[in-house]
Design a protein around this motif. Structure first.
Motif, PDB file in Angstrom:
ATOM      1  N   THR A 180      39.465  33.994  38.723  1.00 37.50           N
ATOM      2  CA  THR A 180      38.196  33.397  39.139  1.00 37.50           C
ATOM      3  C   THR A 180      37.043  34.194  38.548  1.00 37.50           C
ATOM      4  O   THR A 180      37.210  35.338  38.137  1.00 37.50           O
ATOM      5  N   HIS A 181      35.874  33.555  38.457  1.00 41.61           N
ATOM      6  CA  HIS A 181      34.691  34.311  38.045  1.00 41.61           C
ATOM      7  C   HIS A 181      33.758  34.477  39.246  1.00 41.61           C
ATOM      8  O   HIS A 181      32.670  34.990  39.124  1.00 41.61           O
ATOM      9  N   ASP A 182      34.249  34.009  40.396  1.00 46.06           N
ATOM     10  CA  ASP A 182      33.405  33.998  41.589  1.00 46.06           C
ATOM     11  C   ASP A 182      33.869  35.119  42.520  1.00 46.06           C
ATOM     12  O   ASP A 182      34.967  35.093  43.058  1.00 46.06           O
ATOM     13  N   GLN A 183      33.012  36.132  42.709  1.00 43.79           N
ATOM     14  CA  GLN A 183      33.451  37.297  43.482  1.00 43.79           C
ATOM     15  C   GLN A 183      33.739  36.956  44.933  1.00 43.79           C
ATOM     16  O   GLN A 183      34.654  37.508  45.543  1.00 43.79           O
ATOM     17  N   GLN A 184      32.980  35.987  45.464  1.00 44.05           N
ATOM     18  CA  GLN A 184      33.222  35.594  46.855  1.00 44.05           C
ATOM     19  C   GLN A 184      34.641  35.062  47.036  1.00 44.05           C
ATOM     20  O   GLN A 184      35.344  35.390  47.977  1.00 44.05           O
ATOM     21  N   GLU A 185      35.050  34.223  46.048  1.00 43.56           N
ATOM     22  CA  GLU A 185      36.370  33.654  46.090  1.00 43.56           C
ATOM     23  C   GLU A 185      37.415  34.753  45.953  1.00 43.56           C
ATOM     24  O   GLU A 185      38.437  34.746  46.647  1.00 43.56           O
ATOM     25  N   ALA A 186      37.151  35.691  45.044  1.00 42.77           N
ATOM     26  CA  ALA A 186      38.099  36.785  44.829  1.00 42.77           C
ATOM     27  C   ALA A 186      38.271  37.590  46.114  1.00 42.77           C
ATOM     28  O   ALA A 186      39.393  37.887  46.541  1.00 42.77           O
ATOM     29  N   VAL A 187      37.151  37.915  46.762  1.00 43.60           N
ATOM     30  CA  VAL A 187      37.208  38.694  47.998  1.00 43.60           C
ATOM     31  C   VAL A 187      37.940  37.898  49.073  1.00 43.60           C
ATOM     32  O   VAL A 187      38.738  38.434  49.841  1.00 43.60           O
ATOM     33  N   GLY A 188      37.673  36.595  49.120  1.00 44.10           N
ATOM     34  CA  GLY A 188      38.264  35.772  50.158  1.00 44.10           C
ATOM     35  C   GLY A 188      39.751  35.547  49.981  1.00 44.10           C
ATOM     36  O   GLY A 188      40.492  35.378  50.939  1.00 44.10           O
ATOM     37  N   MET A 189      40.224  35.506  48.753  1.00 42.95           N
ATOM     38  CA  MET A 189      41.612  35.149  48.491  1.00 42.95           C
ATOM     39  C   MET A 189      42.531  36.355  48.339  1.00 42.95           C
ATOM     40  O   MET A 189      43.701  36.285  48.703  1.00 42.95           O
ATOM     41  N   ALA A 190      42.013  37.430  47.737  1.00 39.31           N
ATOM     42  CA  ALA A 190      42.939  38.413  47.181  1.00 39.31           C
ATOM     43  C   ALA A 190      43.107  39.639  48.053  1.00 39.31           C
ATOM     44  O   ALA A 190      42.226  40.023  48.811  1.00 39.31           O
ATOM     45  N   ASP A 191      44.293  40.259  47.914  1.00 36.47           N
ATOM     46  CA  ASP A 191      44.507  41.569  48.506  1.00 36.47           C
ATOM     47  C   ASP A 191      43.830  42.632  47.649  1.00 36.47           C
ATOM     48  O   ASP A 191      43.238  43.563  48.157  1.00 36.47           O
ATOM     49  N   ARG A 192      44.010  42.470  46.349  1.00 42.59           N
ATOM     50  CA  ARG A 192      43.357  43.403  45.436  1.00 42.59           C
ATOM     51  C   ARG A 192      42.645  42.615  44.347  1.00 42.59           C
ATOM     52  O   ARG A 192      42.998  41.466  44.052  1.00 42.59           O
ATOM     53  N   ILE A 193      41.659  43.262  43.747  1.00 43.84           N
ATOM     54  CA  ILE A 193      40.898  42.625  42.674  1.00 43.84           C
ATOM     55  C   ILE A 193      41.044  43.474  41.424  1.00 43.84           C
ATOM     56  O   ILE A 193      40.933  44.701  41.485  1.00 43.84           O
ATOM     57  N   ALA A 194      41.327  42.812  40.286  1.00 40.75           N
ATOM     58  CA  ALA A 194      41.291  43.507  39.002  1.00 40.75           C
ATOM     59  C   ALA A 194      40.093  42.963  38.247  1.00 40.75           C
ATOM     60  O   ALA A 194      40.011  41.757  38.002  1.00 40.75           O
ATOM     61  N   LEU A 195      39.158  43.847  37.918  1.00 43.02           N
ATOM     62  CA  LEU A 195      37.941  43.388  37.266  1.00 43.02           C
ATOM     63  C   LEU A 195      38.053  43.639  35.772  1.00 43.02           C
ATOM     64  O   LEU A 195      38.326  44.756  35.328  1.00 43.02           O
ATOM     65  N   LEU A 196      37.875  42.564  34.983  1.00 44.98           N
ATOM     66  CA  LEU A 196      37.988  42.674  33.530  1.00 44.98           C
ATOM     67  C   LEU A 196      36.636  42.427  32.878  1.00 44.98           C
ATOM     68  O   LEU A 196      35.793  41.677  33.396  1.00 44.98           O
ATOM     69  N   GLU A 197      36.471  43.069  31.715  1.00 44.44           N
ATOM     70  CA  GLU A 197      35.267  42.820  30.926  1.00 44.44           C
ATOM     71  C   GLU A 197      35.597  43.166  29.487  1.00 44.44           C
ATOM     72  O   GLU A 197      36.194  44.224  29.215  1.00 44.44           O
ATOM     73  N   GLY A 198      35.268  42.267  28.548  1.00 44.01           N
ATOM     74  CA  GLY A 198      35.518  42.523  27.138  1.00 44.01           C
ATOM     75  C   GLY A 198      36.982  42.769  26.822  1.00 44.01           C
ATOM     76  O   GLY A 198      37.296  43.537  25.923  1.00 44.01           O
ATOM     77  N   GLY A 199      37.880  42.140  27.541  1.00 41.21           N
ATOM     78  CA  GLY A 199      39.304  42.308  27.262  1.00 41.21           C
ATOM     79  C   GLY A 199      39.893  43.589  27.821  1.00 41.21           C
ATOM     80  O   GLY A 199      41.055  43.902  27.575  1.00 41.21           O
ATOM     81  N   ARG A 200      39.101  44.344  28.552  1.00 47.67           N
ATOM     82  CA  ARG A 200      39.597  45.616  29.098  1.00 47.67           C
ATOM     83  C   ARG A 200      39.530  45.593  30.617  1.00 47.67           C
ATOM     84  O   ARG A 200      38.589  45.061  31.199  1.00 47.67           O
ATOM     85  N   LEU A 201      40.512  46.235  31.232  1.00 50.43           N
ATOM     86  CA  LEU A 201      40.498  46.380  32.674  1.00 50.43           C
ATOM     87  C   LEU A 201      39.459  47.424  33.050  1.00 50.43           C
ATOM     88  O   LEU A 201      39.480  48.542  32.546  1.00 50.43           O
ATOM     89  N   GLN A 202      38.541  47.076  33.942  1.00 50.07           N
ATOM     90  CA  GLN A 202      37.509  48.016  34.344  1.00 50.07           C
ATOM     91  C   GLN A 202      37.943  48.812  35.574  1.00 50.07           C
ATOM     92  O   GLN A 202      37.750  50.010  35.660  1.00 50.07           O
ATOM     93  N   GLN A 203      38.511  48.098  36.536  1.00 49.71           N
ATOM     94  CA  GLN A 203      38.937  48.766  37.750  1.00 49.71           C
ATOM     95  C   GLN A 203      39.830  47.823  38.528  1.00 49.71           C
ATOM     96  O   GLN A 203      39.667  46.596  38.464  1.00 49.71           O
TER      97      GLN A 203
END
Lengths: 264, 295, 334
Positions: free
Chosen positions: C196-219
């Motif tokens: 998803t690109h929607d942080q609200q949805e990510a927070v609502g759905m997921a146990d953990r979030i992997a944040l990507l940017e430019g093809g790289r995992l940020q955190q």
């Protein structure tokens, strides 16, 4: 305006219809002078040797075989082309456009040589081979455009469900391509029905002639002796299938041409 | 990689057939054009160096035909484009019975060229054709339309325009349908007249389609054959003979296959040069941005 | 989340190149059985690429995809037992709901009776019984999503992938469907990846979030971790709405302060002047001019504004970044 357009497109055709229904003596009478209608011309044409319906069935046979063969070859080719990337896609696409524009009459001599050396002359089924080749460029371009219009995700979903290429084509892609297949098929059939130069040189046996050649023979031999009614009757009979096809499939033809235009 | 091999394999049968029917003849003509193969050689190809090509260069009939073919193509394509545009604009209007109208206008295009060419011959027949009958009933006298170059030429062009105009119209209609309605509405809000909308908005956006129709029709018109064979036979006195017809006559009437192949190849090369040049010109005019899809 | 080394899905140094462009760069990620991981990021960050690599729809340029220790990297998409819900749902338009569900089973040769049983069960589970004969075009957006979900679950997948499954639905429906989706998908034995690109949805759905940017995992971490302890400036500004204030207070350090952590009062470190006020009902957002530029402050809606307002905050909320690289600086870490 509409009337004017219709008069322009249909006038010459309606005149043929009228001619076909007149007695020979009425043809040379002053314009629009009333005279009784007759079906004599149609009887003449249909009782000729061979009867006229023979030419119709010849053309229909070649047309149907050509259409089937063209679609059979064009569908996989269009699918494969749509999956290509880079110079091959570009090169084959350009080659197809060039072939679609190629004036086919320039090919007849070499094709005639091939036909003679392989004994394919005077063979209606063999005639559908060059016809298929001549129709292929446009058919591939049209179908590739149709494949490109399908959402990629549909095929992805099918791949995830374990469908192989044949299953994907049969269960997912081809059913969705129905309209494009129909319009492509109609255009191919029309082209085959109307082809002249190759049929003229490949077929010499009287009972194997295709419609345009047969009509041209009836008319060509009679332009100055004027059994013109017979020629007109032949024209009308030969045009009726096309009239039906165009009226019934108008939408498909237009959309087919449109796609071809835009993608080509 | 396996997938790529599969897709290539799928294309192979069609491409092989295309190569056999389009590429082989060109190669064969190239070979034949350096051979004599006529009744004199018993139709057996005998190498004759560049004799065919030398003959072509000094063959007045070939170059006359080339000029005539070009004149025919330019005139009929120009008329088709103008008429086709008008017809497309008409068919684009929300008219009653538009579908049927489109189908009926398409009919001339769907009929065999030869059949309608013979139809025209009857219409132009001297003295019994309806055109002459009409002239007589208006008090004139019959005219042999197909026995003077000027009138023959006129009717050959007319017959071609009659047959292919619907095709061009449909192409352009497809283009018209890609122009978003709100563009025209925006321009109307600014007070533009219909003519101004046509000139400032419709035509510029239609340019890719016009170019496409132009290229396709030009290619077909330059290869014109069956229409002329049936309608005028190239006459009177060769005044309507086209290059393709000349090539055909060389092969089938004069039975000179070597020279026929030379004429065909030369015709193809002329066509290629003309269309290739035209295409480059169009591209430089910035027309390669043909819209990708009619949505 | 206790990860036994073999169980679940593991991506190891996964790369995807397209021509010269690197779409995904050495991604390492683990998803436990039953865990729902959200892949979050702006468009073009590589999240859909990752999903397609896991599904086997695109080949990986390097790296491995492992499931329960088993290497899937060279298997075709049909052999991975992966289910995917597409953004467009990708329902076969020419088939009825039932036909859409049956096709995959049919080509895999599942016997008719078994097929029927499984379809009935899934139709019941997703309350699709009345819709079984309809074509996709006759369904609403929410119904289509349910059918897509049914098709995905029907094949008893070992991994479930969802590619922005809610982005074609309106905001209200999205909120309603979230708990249902969680109930159906998460907490079973399969790992779930939710793009998803929607942080609200990510927070609502997921146990953990992997944040990507430019093809790289940020955190990667729980929503709370990413919010409170971002690894870099990108993570800090991507999560949290309204977005974090980034203040260039010092030449070599940049201070990040979230609008909800700032307070307005009679005394504080920085003088501010009210520029604009956005009233949101339960909160209000104030835009203030300060010596460091415009600062956003989130307060209760009826908070009275002092005549000469000053900004203050707690030390523990300070997030310091390197102004050039955007990396988080150790100073002021909790």
């Amino acid at each position: 305006m509409r009337l004017l357009v219709l008069l322009w497109s249909l006038g010459p055709l309606l005149w043929q219809l009228r001619t076909s229904l007149l007695r020979p003596e009425a043809l040379v009478a002053p314009l629009l002078e009333g005279s009784p209608w007759t079906l004599a011309n149609y009887q003449l044409v249909l009782s000729g040797d061979p009867p006229f319906w023979r030419y119709l069935s010849n053309s229909a046979l070649v047309g149907l075989v050509t259409t089937g063969l063209t679609l059979l070859l064009a569908v996989p080719c269009a699918y494969g082309l749509q999956k290509q990337r880079g110079p091959l896609r570009w090169g084959v696409g350009l080659g197809l456009v060039a072939a679609a524009m190629f004036p086919t009459v320039l090919l007849f001599l070499a094709l005639l040589e091939i036909a003679r050396s392989f004994g394919l002359a005077n063979d209606l089924l063999a005639l559908s081979l060059p016809y298929t080749a001549l129709s292929l460029p446009l058919a591939v371009l049209l179908l590739r455009a149709a494949f490109a219009d399908l959402p990629v995700e549909l095929e992805d979903a099918a791949r995830l469900e374990g469908l192989d290429l044949g299953q994907r084509l049969r269960h997912v892609l081809l059913p969705l391509l129905g309209p494009a297949l129909a319009s492509t098929g109609i255009l191919v059939f029309l082209a085959s029905w109307n082809e002249y130069a190759i049929a003229l040189t490949w077929i010499s046996r009287n009972d194997l002639l295709t419609l345009p050649i047969a009509i041209a023979r009836i008319g060509g031999s009679s332009v100055f002796t004027i059994p013109y009614g017979a020629f007109a009757a032949a024209t009308v009979l030969g045009s009726l299938p096309l009239l039906l096809l165009v009226l019934l499939a108008q939408r498909a033809i237009v959309s087919g041409l449109t796609r071809g235009a835009v993608k080509g | 990689m396996k997938q790529r091999a599969t897709t290539l394999l799928l294309m192979l049968p069609a491409l092989l057939l295309l190569a056999a029917v389009f590429l082989y003849p060109l190669l064969r003509y190239g070979w034949l054009s350096f051979h004599a193969s006529s009744v004199l050689t018993g139709l057996v190809p005998v190498p004759n160096g560049g004799a065919n090509w030398l003959r072509l260069l000094s063959d007045a009939r070939f170059w006359t035909d080339a000029g005539q073919t070009l004149r025919f193509a330019v005139c009929s394509v120009a008329l088709e484009l103008a008429g086709g545009l008008a017809l497309a604009l008409l068919l684009h209007q929300p008219l009653q019975g538009r579908g049927a109208l489109r189908a009926l206008t398409l009919l001339p295009w769907a009929l065999p060229t030869t059949v309608m060419a013979l139809g025209w011959r009857w219409i132009l027949n001297d003295p019994h054709g309806p055109l002459n009958a009409a002239i007589r009933s208006l008090g004139g006298s019959s005219y042999a339309f197909l026995s003077t170059p000027a009138t023959t030429w006129f009717f050959v062009v007319l017959a071609d325009v009659w047959k292919t105009l619907p095709f061009v119209a449909l192409l352009l209609l497809a283009g018209l349908q890609t122009i978003p309605v709100d563009l025209e509405e925006a321009l109307r809000l600014e007070g533009a007249s219909r003519v101004q909308i046509l000139r400032r908005l419709t035509l510029p956006l239609l340019v890719p389609y016009i170019a496409l129709a132009l290229l396709f029709r030009l290619a077909q018109a330059l290869g014109v054959f069956d229409l002329i064979l049936v309608l005028s036979g190239g006459g009177p006195a060769g005044s309507t003979e086209s290059l393709a017809l000349y090539a055909y006559l060389n092969a089938m009437r004069f039975l000179d296959f070597g020279y026929a192949a030379t004429v065909m190849l030369a015709t193809f090369l002329l066509l290629l040069a003309l269309l290739g040049g035209g295409w480059l010109l169009l591209r430089r005019g910035g027309i390669e941005r043909t819209p990708d899809r009619a949505t | 989340m206790n990860l036994t080394p073999a169980a679940g899905l593991e991506l190891r140094q996964l790369c995807r190149d397209l021509g010269e462009r690197r779409l995904l760069d050495r991604l390492d990620l683990k998803v436990a059985p039953g865990e729902c991981l959200a892949l979050l990021g702006p468009s073009g960050c590589g999240k859909s690429t990752t999903l397609r690599l896991v599904a086997g729809l695109d080949p990986a340029s390097a790296g491995k995809v492992l499931l329960d220790g088993e290497d899937l990297t060279d298997r075709g998409p049909g052999e991975r037992q992966v289910a995917m819900v597409f953004q467009s749902y990708a329902l076969y338009p020419h088939l009825s709901v039932e036909g859409n569900l049956a096709l995959g089973l049919k080509v895999r040769g599942v016997p008719v009776r078994e097929r029927q049983r499984r379809i009935e069960a899934i139709l019941d589970l997703l309350q699709l019984q009345e819709l079984r004969l309809r074509r996709p075009a006759q369904l609403s957006g929410g119904q289509r999503q349910r059918v897509a979900l049914a098709r995905a679950l029907l094949r008893q997948p070992r991994i479930v992938l969802l590619d922005e499954p809610m982005s074609n639905l309106d905001a209200q429906l999205r909120e309603e469907l979230r708990p249902e989706l969680r109930r159906l998908l998460c907490g079973r034995e399969q790992p779930v990846i939710y793009v998803t690109h929607d942080q609200q949805e990510a927070v609502g759905m997921a146990d953990r979030i992997a944040l990507l940017e430019g093809g790289r995992l940020q955190q990667v971490g729980s929503p709370r971790e990413l919010y409170a302890d971002p690894a870099n400036r990108f993570v800090a500004s991507f999560l949290g709405r309204p977005a974090i204030n980034l203040l260039a207070m010092e030449p070599h350090r940049q201070l990040g302060l979230r609008p909800e952590h700032l307070r307005l009062g009679d005394d504080g470190a920085v003088a501010a002047r009210l520029q604009r006020r956005e009233w949101w009902g339960h909160q209000q957002l104030l835009w203030l001019d300060t010596p460091w530029g415009t600062v956003r402050v989130l307060t209760a809606p009826e908070t009275p504004l002092p005549t000469e307002p000053r900004l203050s905050w707690q030390r523990q909320h300070e997030l310091w970044f390197d102004p050039r690289s955007g990396e988080r600086l150790a100073h002021g870490r909790i």
